[in-house]
Write a protein that holds these residues in place. Structure first.
Motif, PDB file in Angstrom:
ATOM      1  N   ARG A   1      20.011  56.953  13.352  1.00  0.00           N
ATOM      2  CA  ARG A   1      20.374  55.535  13.277  1.00  0.00           C
ATOM      3  C   ARG A   1      21.554  55.326  12.341  1.00  0.00           C
ATOM      4  NH1 ARG A   1      15.037  51.718  12.901  1.00  0.00           N
ATOM      5  NH2 ARG A   1      14.077  52.393  14.842  1.00  0.00           N
ATOM      6  N   ILE A   2      21.533  55.997  11.215  1.00  0.00           N
ATOM      7  CA  ILE A   2      22.631  55.865  10.256  1.00  0.00           C
ATOM      8  C   ILE A   2      23.931  56.374  10.861  1.00  0.00           C
ATOM      9  CG2 ILE A   2      23.509  56.671   8.021  1.00  0.00           C
ATOM     10  CD1 ILE A   2      20.580  56.610   7.040  1.00  0.00           C
ATOM     11  N   PHE A   3      23.863  57.486  11.590  1.00  0.00           N
ATOM     12  CA  PHE A   3      25.055  58.034  12.247  1.00  0.00           C
ATOM     13  C   PHE A   3      25.581  57.073  13.313  1.00  0.00           C
ATOM     14  CE2 PHE A   3      26.924  60.483  15.748  1.00  0.00           C
ATOM     15  CZ  PHE A   3      28.021  61.002  15.081  1.00  0.00           C
ATOM     16  N   ILE A   4      24.696  56.519  14.134  1.00  0.00           N
ATOM     17  CA  ILE A   4      25.121  55.614  15.205  1.00  0.00           C
ATOM     18  C   ILE A   4      25.750  54.350  14.623  1.00  0.00           C
ATOM     19  CG2 ILE A   4      24.258  54.119  17.049  1.00  0.00           C
ATOM     20  CD1 ILE A   4      22.255  56.356  17.722  1.00  0.00           C
ATOM     21  N   ILE A   5      25.149  53.803  13.588  1.00  0.00           N
ATOM     22  CA  ILE A   5      25.704  52.605  12.954  1.00  0.00           C
ATOM     23  C   ILE A   5      27.056  52.926  12.308  1.00  0.00           C
ATOM     24  CG2 ILE A   5      25.352  50.904  11.120  1.00  0.00           C
ATOM     25  CD1 ILE A   5      23.706  50.385  13.587  1.00  0.00           C
ATOM     26  N   SER A   6      27.187  54.111  11.718  1.00  0.00           N
ATOM     27  CA  SER A   6      28.459  54.512  11.107  1.00  0.00           C
ATOM     28  C   SER A   6      29.557  54.637  12.152  1.00  0.00           C
ATOM     29  CB  SER A   6      28.301  55.833  10.357  1.00  0.00           C
ATOM     30  OG  SER A   6      27.346  55.709   9.344  1.00  0.00           O
ATOM     31  N   VAL A   7      29.227  55.191  13.301  1.00  0.00           N
ATOM     32  CA  VAL A   7      30.205  55.282  14.394  1.00  0.00           C
ATOM     33  C   VAL A   7      30.580  53.886  14.876  1.00  0.00           C
ATOM     34  CG1 VAL A   7      30.520  56.037  16.793  1.00  0.00           C
ATOM     35  CG2 VAL A   7      29.540  57.600  15.110  1.00  0.00           C
ATOM     36  N   GLY A   8      29.590  53.002  14.981  1.00  0.00           N
ATOM     37  CA  GLY A   8      29.864  51.622  15.378  1.00  0.00           C
ATOM     38  C   GLY A   8      30.788  50.921  14.392  1.00  0.00           C
ATOM     39  N   ILE A   9      30.569  51.151  13.113  1.00  0.00           N
ATOM     40  CA  ILE A   9      31.442  50.571  12.091  1.00  0.00           C
ATOM     41  C   ILE A   9      32.858  51.115  12.224  1.00  0.00           C
ATOM     42  CG2 ILE A   9      31.922  50.530   9.605  1.00  0.00           C
ATOM     43  CD1 ILE A   9      28.901  50.376   9.147  1.00  0.00           C
ATOM     44  N   ALA A  10      32.988  52.427  12.420  1.00  0.00           N
ATOM     45  CA  ALA A  10      34.317  53.043  12.543  1.00  0.00           C
ATOM     46  C   ALA A  10      35.061  52.500  13.761  1.00  0.00           C
ATOM     47  CB  ALA A  10      34.187  54.559  12.618  1.00  0.00           C
ATOM     48  N   VAL A  11      34.378  52.405  14.889  1.00  0.00           N
ATOM     49  CA  VAL A  11      35.011  51.885  16.108  1.00  0.00           C
ATOM     50  C   VAL A  11      35.409  50.424  15.912  1.00  0.00           C
ATOM     51  CG1 VAL A  11      34.554  51.264  18.522  1.00  0.00           C
ATOM     52  CG2 VAL A  11      33.893  53.513  17.663  1.00  0.00           C
ATOM     53  N   ASN A  12      34.502  49.650  15.344  1.00  0.00           N
ATOM     54  CA  ASN A  12      34.794  48.234  15.128  1.00  0.00           C
ATOM     55  C   ASN A  12      35.948  48.044  14.149  1.00  0.00           C
ATOM     56  OD1 ASN A  12      33.956  45.828  16.232  1.00  0.00           O
ATOM     57  ND2 ASN A  12      31.898  46.002  15.432  1.00  0.00           N
ATOM     58  N   LEU A  13      36.019  48.864  13.102  1.00  0.00           N
ATOM     59  CA  LEU A  13      37.134  48.770  12.157  1.00  0.00           C
ATOM     60  C   LEU A  13      38.468  49.096  12.828  1.00  0.00           C
ATOM     61  CD1 LEU A  13      35.869  50.249   8.778  1.00  0.00           C
ATOM     62  CD2 LEU A  13      36.846  48.002   9.155  1.00  0.00           C
ATOM     63  N   ALA A  14      38.472  50.134  13.649  1.00  0.00           N
ATOM     64  CA  ALA A  14      39.716  50.511  14.337  1.00  0.00           C
ATOM     65  C   ALA A  14      40.185  49.389  15.260  1.00  0.00           C
ATOM     66  CB  ALA A  14      39.506  51.804  15.123  1.00  0.00           C
ATOM     67  N   VAL A  15      39.282  48.857  16.058  1.00  0.00           N
ATOM     68  CA  VAL A  15      39.657  47.776  16.980  1.00  0.00           C
ATOM     69  C   VAL A  15      39.999  46.504  16.206  1.00  0.00           C
ATOM     70  CG1 VAL A  15      38.863  46.377  18.934  1.00  0.00           C
ATOM     71  CG2 VAL A  15      38.287  48.796  18.832  1.00  0.00           C
ATOM     72  N   TYR A  16      39.330  46.292  15.084  1.00  0.00           N
ATOM     73  CA  TYR A  16      39.631  45.128  14.230  1.00  0.00           C
ATOM     74  C   TYR A  16      41.079  45.176  13.751  1.00  0.00           C
ATOM     75  CZ  TYR A  16      39.833  42.363   9.954  1.00  0.00           C
ATOM     76  OH  TYR A  16      40.217  41.495   8.972  1.00  0.00           O
ATOM     77  N   PHE A  17      41.527  46.331  13.258  1.00  0.00           N
ATOM     78  CA  PHE A  17      42.899  46.435  12.764  1.00  0.00           C
ATOM     79  C   PHE A  17      43.912  46.302  13.898  1.00  0.00           C
ATOM     80  CE2 PHE A  17      40.938  48.717   9.050  1.00  0.00           C
ATOM     81  CZ  PHE A  17      41.241  47.722   8.141  1.00  0.00           C
TER      82      PHE A  17
END
Length: 113
Positions: free
Chosen positions: A82-98
């Motif tokens: 779960r921690i890994f999946i949420i971390s990947v979600g954060i990374a993807v969301n940060l990239a698309v956010y920028f």
């Protein structure tokens, strides 16, 4: 019967999942709207909605990771997937956010001098 920690994790996990799916749907609308030649105002509104949803998701996801770690220590039950999946979600969301923030700067109307 579920303990209070499990209920809190369940509700918080569903909230984070909802925010991720909502962000994904909004970015899908942005991409599809680009192919259908949406107006600049519509694209700008969708990008602002995405930025807001993305920021809320990122903050909530960080708190969810903290809650997962703390609950794992107290219950002697780790949840690394779960921690890994949420971390990947954060990374993807940060990239698309920028990327979205940069595109929003380019489509903003320039005020007269």
């Amino acid at each position: 019967m579920k303990s209070l920690n499990d209920k809190i994790l369940s509700v918080y996990g569903r909230l984070v999942t909802f925010l991720f799916v909502f962000s994904f749907l909004v970015i899908s609308l942005i991409v599809l709207g680009n192919f259908q030649s949406f107006l600049d105002r519509t694209m700008s509104l969708l990008m602002r909605i995405y930025i807001l949803a993305s920021l809320i998701f990122i903050v909530m996801a960080f708190f969810y990771i903290i809650i997962l770690v703390l609950a794992g220590k107290s219950e002697k039950r780790n949840r690394p997937l779960r921690i890994f999946i949420i971390s990947v979600g954060i990374a993807v969301n940060l990239a698309v956010y920028f990327i979205t923030s940069a595109l929003l700067v380019f489509i903003q109307p320039v005020s007269g001098i």
